[in-house]
Design a protein around this motif. Sequence first.
Motif, PDB file in Angstrom:
ATOM      1  N   MET A   1     146.004  18.020  -4.232  1.00 47.34           N
ATOM      2  CA  MET A   1     145.869  17.146  -2.935  1.00 47.34           C
ATOM      3  C   MET A   1     145.039  17.971  -2.049  1.00 47.34           C
ATOM      4  O   MET A   1     144.036  17.384  -1.391  1.00 47.34           O
ATOM      5  N   GLU A   2     144.772  19.419  -2.193  1.00 48.94           N
ATOM      6  CA  GLU A   2     144.048  20.257  -1.553  1.00 48.94           C
ATOM      7  C   GLU A   2     142.440  20.058  -2.066  1.00 48.94           C
ATOM      8  O   GLU A   2     141.409  19.873  -1.457  1.00 48.94           O
ATOM      9  N   PHE A   3     142.458  20.020  -3.541  1.00 47.12           N
ATOM     10  CA  PHE A   3     141.122  19.796  -3.989  1.00 47.12           C
ATOM     11  C   PHE A   3     140.556  18.190  -3.641  1.00 47.12           C
ATOM     12  O   PHE A   3     139.213  18.078  -3.415  1.00 47.12           O
ATOM     13  N   ASN A   4     141.342  17.216  -3.756  1.00 45.69           N
ATOM     14  CA  ASN A   4     141.191  16.099  -3.204  1.00 45.69           C
ATOM     15  C   ASN A   4     140.509  15.948  -1.704  1.00 45.69           C
ATOM     16  O   ASN A   4     139.304  15.234  -1.572  1.00 45.69           O
ATOM     17  N   MET A   5     141.151  16.572  -0.971  1.00 47.08           N
ATOM     18  CA  MET A   5     140.770  16.638   0.255  1.00 47.08           C
ATOM     19  C   MET A   5     139.217  17.214   0.755  1.00 47.08           C
ATOM     20  O   MET A   5     138.516  16.781   1.364  1.00 47.08           O
ATOM     21  N   LYS A   6     139.036  18.400  -0.008  1.00 39.97           N
ATOM     22  CA  LYS A   6     137.948  19.124  -0.043  1.00 39.97           C
ATOM     23  C   LYS A   6     136.818  18.357  -0.516  1.00 39.97           C
ATOM     24  O   LYS A   6     135.847  18.383  -0.056  1.00 39.97           O
ATOM     25  N   THR A   7     136.978  17.661  -1.723  1.00 33.14           N
ATOM     26  CA  THR A   7     135.772  17.030  -2.237  1.00 33.14           C
ATOM     27  C   THR A   7     135.600  15.602  -1.795  1.00 33.14           C
ATOM     28  O   THR A   7     134.453  15.399  -1.325  1.00 33.14           O
ATOM     29  N   SER A   8     136.736  15.030  -1.147  1.00 26.71           N
ATOM     30  CA  SER A   8     136.354  13.854  -0.301  1.00 26.71           C
ATOM     31  C   SER A   8     135.701  14.316   0.878  1.00 26.71           C
ATOM     32  O   SER A   8     134.781  13.509   1.547  1.00 26.71           O
ATOM     33  N   THR A   9     135.733  15.186   1.655  1.00 30.76           N
ATOM     34  CA  THR A   9     135.171  15.700   2.806  1.00 30.76           C
ATOM     35  C   THR A   9     133.602  16.118   2.579  1.00 30.76           C
ATOM     36  O   THR A   9     132.722  15.725   3.441  1.00 30.76           O
TER      37      THR A   9
ATOM     38  N   PRO B   1     130.303  12.112   3.057  1.00 28.03           N
ATOM     39  CA  PRO B   1     129.175  12.022   3.856  1.00 28.03           C
ATOM     40  C   PRO B   1     127.791  12.114   2.946  1.00 28.03           C
ATOM     41  O   PRO B   1     126.954  11.681   3.258  1.00 28.03           O
ATOM     42  N   CYS B   2     127.933  12.484   1.671  1.00 32.80           N
ATOM     43  CA  CYS B   2     126.668  12.552   0.800  1.00 32.80           C
ATOM     44  C   CYS B   2     126.330  11.241   0.466  1.00 32.80           C
ATOM     45  O   CYS B   2     125.390  10.599   0.243  1.00 32.80           O
ATOM     46  N   ASN B   3     127.462  10.397   0.087  1.00 34.48           N
ATOM     47  CA  ASN B   3     127.237   8.904  -0.178  1.00 34.48           C
ATOM     48  C   ASN B   3     126.850   8.324   0.978  1.00 34.48           C
ATOM     49  O   ASN B   3     125.839   7.249   0.798  1.00 34.48           O
TER      50      ASN B   3
ATOM     51  N   ALA C   1     135.655   4.013  -2.695  1.00 32.67           N
ATOM     52  CA  ALA C   1     136.518   4.664  -3.615  1.00 32.67           C
ATOM     53  C   ALA C   1     137.135   5.850  -3.200  1.00 32.67           C
ATOM     54  O   ALA C   1     138.260   6.471  -3.364  1.00 32.67           O
ATOM     55  N   SER C   2     136.072   6.813  -2.757  1.00 34.12           N
ATOM     56  CA  SER C   2     136.431   8.069  -2.358  1.00 34.12           C
ATOM     57  C   SER C   2     137.342   8.025  -1.061  1.00 34.12           C
ATOM     58  O   SER C   2     138.469   8.742  -1.056  1.00 34.12           O
ATOM     59  N   LEU C   3     136.929   7.134  -0.095  1.00 34.70           N
ATOM     60  CA  LEU C   3     138.088   6.993   1.046  1.00 34.70           C
ATOM     61  C   LEU C   3     139.288   6.364   0.704  1.00 34.70           C
ATOM     62  O   LEU C   3     140.410   6.964   1.171  1.00 34.70           O
ATOM     63  N   ILE C   4     139.533   5.526  -0.300  1.00 34.27           N
ATOM     64  CA  ILE C   4     140.749   5.200  -0.797  1.00 34.27           C
ATOM     65  C   ILE C   4     141.473   6.176  -1.502  1.00 34.27           C
ATOM     66  O   ILE C   4     142.748   6.462  -1.322  1.00 34.27           O
ATOM     67  N   HIS C   5     140.697   6.806  -2.209  1.00 33.08           N
ATOM     68  CA  HIS C   5     141.302   7.986  -2.864  1.00 33.08           C
ATOM     69  C   HIS C   5     142.230   8.892  -2.257  1.00 33.08           C
ATOM     70  O   HIS C   5     143.124   9.337  -2.824  1.00 33.08           O
ATOM     71  N   PHE C   6     141.728   9.188  -1.094  1.00 35.02           N
ATOM     72  CA  PHE C   6     142.464   9.950  -0.229  1.00 35.02           C
ATOM     73  C   PHE C   6     143.312   9.617   0.843  1.00 35.02           C
ATOM     74  O   PHE C   6     144.543   9.967   1.291  1.00 35.02           O
ATOM     75  N   LEU C   7     142.965   8.222   1.205  1.00 35.01           N
ATOM     76  CA  LEU C   7     143.686   7.361   2.076  1.00 35.01           C
ATOM     77  C   LEU C   7     145.248   7.161   1.679  1.00 35.01           C
ATOM     78  O   LEU C   7     146.070   7.220   2.350  1.00 35.01           O
ATOM     79  N   THR C   8     145.112   6.829   0.156  1.00 32.98           N
ATOM     80  CA  THR C   8     146.297   6.568  -0.359  1.00 32.98           C
ATOM     81  C   THR C   8     147.609   7.381  -0.093  1.00 32.98           C
ATOM     82  O   THR C   8     148.717   6.960   0.398  1.00 32.98           O
ATOM     83  N   PRO C   9     147.413   8.617  -0.598  1.00 34.97           N
ATOM     84  CA  PRO C   9     148.607   9.697  -0.496  1.00 34.97           C
ATOM     85  C   PRO C   9     148.763   9.815   1.193  1.00 34.97           C
ATOM     86  O   PRO C   9     150.037  10.008   1.409  1.00 34.97           O
ATOM     87  N   CYS C  10     147.543   9.719   1.772  1.00 39.12           N
ATOM     88  CA  CYS C  10     148.099  10.133   3.400  1.00 39.12           C
ATOM     89  C   CYS C  10     148.727   9.052   3.679  1.00 39.12           C
ATOM     90  O   CYS C  10     149.854   9.125   4.734  1.00 39.12           O
ATOM     91  N   TYR C  11     148.699   7.975   3.747  1.00 42.03           N
ATOM     92  CA  TYR C  11     149.328   6.614   4.221  1.00 42.03           C
ATOM     93  C   TYR C  11     150.659   6.672   3.768  1.00 42.03           C
ATOM     94  O   TYR C  11     151.679   6.418   4.671  1.00 42.03           O
ATOM     95  N   PHE C  12     151.214   6.866   2.508  1.00 37.20           N
ATOM     96  CA  PHE C  12     152.440   6.984   1.945  1.00 37.20           C
ATOM     97  C   PHE C  12     153.094   8.253   2.555  1.00 37.20           C
ATOM     98  O   PHE C  12     154.476   8.077   2.787  1.00 37.20           O
ATOM     99  N   SER C  13     152.457   9.246   2.729  1.00 40.60           N
ATOM    100  CA  SER C  13     153.209  10.277   3.112  1.00 40.60           C
ATOM    101  C   SER C  13     153.547  10.242   4.624  1.00 40.60           C
ATOM    102  O   SER C  13     154.673  10.553   5.139  1.00 40.60           O
ATOM    103  N   ASP C  14     152.848   9.314   5.244  1.00 38.58           N
ATOM    104  CA  ASP C  14     152.993   8.946   6.630  1.00 38.58           C
ATOM    105  C   ASP C  14     154.381   8.397   6.801  1.00 38.58           C
ATOM    106  O   ASP C  14     154.895   8.252   7.671  1.00 38.58           O
TER     107      ASP C  14
END
Length: 211
Positions: free
Chosen positions: A86-94, A98-100, A124-137
């Motif tokens: 999850m840490e890797f997912n967050m850093k890479t998504s960050t 913006p690059c895309n 896809a990058s946004l959904i990839h990180f949004l999914t665990p954030c939403y369910f953790s919330d």
Amino acid sequence: FCGIFGLCLFFDSYAFLVYLGFEPLIPIFTLHVCGQLELLSLKISKIISESETEQEIKEKFRTINVKLQELYRFIDEVQNDFKMLMEFNMKTSTFIVPCNAFQIVQEFRVNGNISIEFISLLIASLIHFLTPCYFSDILMESSERFRQAVYCCGWEKCRHKSIRKTVLLMLIRAGKPFSISTIFYFISLDTFSTMCRQAYAIFNVMNAAWT
């Protein structure tokens, strides 16, 4: 040529399976815990009203606490397994977001084209990180509802000090909500918004530097 094609096919298959296996796991685990917490909330709300003796109340509280400890251990195991990912997912998504976004803007600005590939990758990058954030919330909200159910179980009607102490200990323990966390952050929609703000700041820097 066949070797390169085989390696590319292997990598594509591996990446597909990683995404297919990673994306649903955290939602499945968190929804399982949410369901268990809802069941415990229903049980604990009826303990005082449906029990006749002190021993019966204590036994029901003991059963709930045992189940609660199992859920805490389960969440700890999930967190330990996915913390680094999850840490890797967050850093890479960050950085990927913006690059895309910058590539999409540049392609439209220079050539007047809309890049479907980069738009798809951005979503896809946004959904990839949004999914665990939403369910953790959702998990944190279920944990808060359980804490409220403990407080509203009718303990004030019970005169036994041991039962009141049990409720107090449960409230103290429930003060730390169930959650999934990375190394530095609790995963929630607030974390997703933080990532979006950081990504937007990086996009502004790139846009100012290369335009």
